[in-house]
Design a protein around this motif. Structure first.
Motif: not given
Length: 140
Positions: A64-67, A76-81, A90-92
């Motif tokens: 849930k945290v990843c979402e 993007p959905p393909e980025s790995e978390l 991640l650019g935050a």
């Protein structure tokens, strides 16, 4: 001259092994970190020691945290978390991190204190804090 000595024991996480936390509920959690350290600077009254055990959050909490992170940072959905993913990598920026924390508070119906939110730098740290706050809320 004062003698200096230190001892440290560390157990790192293992994906294969779990530790039974509660015989009544049957909940298990992977061991995250166990560290023991002693240091002596030659003066017995100045000796310090520490013992720390922490357990990883549930996989569904991490997911849930990843979402939420993915949504807040428009990844993007393909980025790995992974649990080890750092928000900064991640650019935050600091505003993004505040927005992530606000999203977590809303999703999990918790309140994160400002001091705690400043210590969250990875997905795993966020998930661990959420588990801690949910447990504390349940005990109140």
């Amino acid at each position: 001259m004062a003698a200096v000595s230190a001892t440290c024991v560390r157990f790192e996480p293992s994906l294969k092994h779990s530790i039974k936390l509660n015989q009544v509920t049957g909940r298990t959690s992977s061991l995250k970190l166990v560290s023991v350290g002693w240091a002596r600077n030659g003066f017995p009254s100045l000796r310090s020691s520490c013992f720390r055990i922490s357990c990883s959050a549930k996989p569904e909490t991490v997911q849930k945290v990843c979402e939420i992170v993915r949504k807040q940072l428009a990844l993007p959905p393909e980025s790995e978390l992974t649990p080890e993913s750092k928000f900064s990598a991640l650019g935050a920026d600091s505003l993004d991190t505040v927005e992530i924390v606000m999203g977590l508070e809303e999703e999990f119906d918790i309140s994160v204190e400002e001091d705690s939110s400043q210590n969250i730098t990875t997905v795993q740290e966020a998930a661990d804090l959420i588990e801690k706050l949910i447990q504390k809320k349940g005990e109140a």
